[in-house]
Scaffold this motif. Structure first.
Motif, short mmCIF file in Angstrom:
data_model
loop_
_atom_site.label_atom_id
_atom_site.label_comp_id
_atom_site.label_asym_id
_atom_site.label_seq_id
_atom_site.Cartn_x
_atom_site.Cartn_y
_atom_site.Cartn_z
N GLY A 25 0.91 -1.28 0.02
CA GLY A 25 0.02 -0.24 -0.15
C GLY A 25 0.92 1.34 -0.09
N ASP A 26 1.85 1.28 0.90
CA ASP A 26 2.77 2.70 0.88
C ASP A 26 3.66 2.82 -0.37
N GLU A 27 3.80 1.71 -1.31
CA GLU A 27 4.51 1.90 -2.43
C GLU A 27 3.80 2.10 -3.56
N LEU A 28 2.50 1.94 -3.46
CA LEU A 28 1.39 2.15 -4.71
C LEU A 28 1.32 3.50 -5.23
N PHE A 29 1.17 4.51 -4.35
CA PHE A 29 0.95 5.89 -5.25
C PHE A 29 2.22 6.21 -6.18
N ALA A 30 3.40 5.86 -5.72
CA ALA A 30 4.56 6.21 -6.76
C ALA A 30 4.53 5.48 -8.01
N GLU A 31 4.11 4.36 -7.67
CA GLU A 31 3.91 3.36 -8.81
C GLU A 31 2.84 3.87 -9.92
N ARG A 103 -8.31 4.46 -10.18
CA ARG A 103 -8.72 2.75 -10.35
C ARG A 103 -8.14 2.34 -11.64
N HIS A 104 -8.13 3.12 -12.36
CA HIS A 104 -7.74 2.28 -13.95
C HIS A 104 -6.08 2.15 -13.81
N LEU A 105 -5.33 3.30 -13.18
CA LEU A 105 -3.80 2.88 -13.26
C LEU A 105 -3.57 2.06 -11.97
N ILE A 106 -4.43 1.60 -10.92
CA ILE A 106 -3.99 0.57 -9.98
C ILE A 106 -4.34 -0.68 -10.69
N ALA A 107 -5.22 -0.99 -11.56
CA ALA A 107 -5.47 -1.97 -12.34
C ALA A 107 -4.38 -2.29 -13.44
N CYS A 108 -3.75 -1.22 -14.05
CA CYS A 108 -2.66 -1.29 -14.99
C CYS A 108 -1.66 -1.66 -14.30
N VAL A 109 -1.19 -1.28 -12.99
CA VAL A 109 0.08 -1.60 -12.44
C VAL A 109 0.10 -3.06 -12.10
N LEU A 110 -1.22 -3.37 -11.32
CA LEU A 110 -1.20 -4.70 -10.97
C LEU A 110 -1.22 -5.75 -11.79
#
Length: 385
Positions: A25-31, A103-110
């Motif tokens: 979680g604490d790494e996600l925003f930078a990603e 939400r779109h970027l989270i899905a793309c990164v994962l």
């Protein structure tokens, strides 16, 4: 289910997916910021700056974009959208532009991280899945599809709702349903899409132009994406009936769609409970799962502050599990098992403080993180001492 099989519960958090290279979680925003194409999502930058200004005015805190806390930022956006603070500038029922972008970027990164998994990490999840039994209940707070992909890869039948068209998952009289592993994704999934907002947009009163139906990248291209309902007829009157799992997810990410409709995931936010309604029925009867299982294991879930609402149901389930009398027929009940990555005594103390409701005398811990070494600990079939 045979009398020799055990009913087991597994609670999965971000630490379960960490060996696959997925961010915590604490790494996600930078990603997310790095994942944007140049010049894309200009509204997101504006909203980040608005949030920074808000924090400065209200809390006297000054920080850069790189120091923004994702959960606090998403809470800011969620409250603004849910209450309609922007009035006529509220973009859609699905969220304002930055909520949808996140939400779109989270899905793309994962999804990209999943595609990059190496053989070692694939083997780890295959080994976990191979140890699962029919009627095991896996409760995941992760958006990724690592576990269900492994279940498919290993030909393990599973379902994504607590009950099917047959009665309860706890009812041993119905072996047809007992063949399934039950996987509940409490915060949604990057391969789930909810048809309900699209059907609402198809109502004549919502048409932008007379007799011109709206389009949806998934539901108006059925042959390409092959969406399938996650629930059967049992849920026809439930919001779960509108949730579909997309089979051809690869095409979605190869041809990204930045419209209103994104995968059904609850953004990491202190206010995510405001958007829980489509998934709320997954929680039905959750308080009782601790009474009806012989084993209970928490893997990689640190009970983070932004998921404070989870404290009540998780505490109720664990307390119920640990309060069972060993003289009852469920004498095979093991100690609570908890797996997490903690490097120091201070880290361990913080973890235990988060789980203050746990009876640590009835608990066994493995603080080496989810790994091949943890599997023997998680699936130890020896009776409790």
């Amino acid at each position: 289910m045979s009398t020799t099989e055990q009913k087991r519960v597994f609670i999965l958090g971000a630490g379960f997916s960490k060996p696959a290279g997925l961010p915590l979680g604490d790494e996600l925003f930078a990603e997310l910021l790095l994942a944007r194409e140049p010049g894309s999502y200009p509204r997101l930058d504006m909203d980040i700056d608005r949030f920074i200004g808000f924090r400065n005015r209200v809390h006297g805190v000054t920080h850069s974009r790189q120091e923004v806390n994702l959960e606090e930022f998403m809470s800011f956006l969620d409250i603004e959208h849910f209450l309609g603070l922007l009035g006529s500038d509220t973009w859609s029922t699905q969220g304002n532009p930055s909520q949808i972008a996140i939400r779109h970027l989270i899905a793309c990164v994962l999804k990209q991280r999943e595609k990059d998994m190496d053989r070692t990490s694939l083997a780890l999840y295959d080994a976990f899945v191979d140890r699962l039994q029919p009627s095991d209940l896996v409760v995941s707070f992760n958006y990724d599809t690592i576990l269900e992909t492994a279940l498919d890869r290993r030909n393990k039948p599973f379902r994504l709702v607590p009950e099917g068209d047959e009665p309860s998952l706890l009812d041993e009289a119905h072996p047809i349903r007992d063949r399934d592993v039950i996987l509940l994704k409490m915060h949604g999934s990057i391969d789930w899409f909810d048809i309900a907002p699209f059907l609402d947009a198809c109502q004549p009163s919502h048409w932008d132009e007379p007799y011109r139906l709206p389009r949806h990248a998934v539901f108006t291209d059925y042959k390409r994406f092959r969406p399938r309902r996650i629930a059967g007829k049992f849920y026809n009157q439930s919001p779960l009936s509108g949730i579909h799992r997309v089979e051809n997810l690869e095409f979605w990410f190869e041809h990204p769609h930045r419209g209103v409709y994104t995968p059904l995931i609850l953004s990491p936010s202190f206010s995510k409970v405001l958007y829980l309604n489509p998934l709320r029925q997954l929680w039905h009867g959750f308080d009782y799962i601790g009474y009806n299982c012989d084993r209970f294991c928490v893997i990689g879930f640190a009970l983070p502050q932004h998921d404070e609402y989870l404290r009540q149901p998780l505490a109720n389930a664990i307390v119920a599990f640990q309060s069972s009398d060993d003289t009852e027929p469920s004498a095979r009940r093991s100690k609570l098992k908890m797996v997490d990555f903690r490097e120091s005594d201070k880290d361990v103390a913080q973890y235990k403080e988060s789980y203050s409701f746990v009876d640590w005398e009835k608990t066994e811990c493995f603080f080496g993180g989810f790994s091949e070494c943890s599997l023997a600990f998680i699936f130890d079939d020896n009776p409790p001492r």
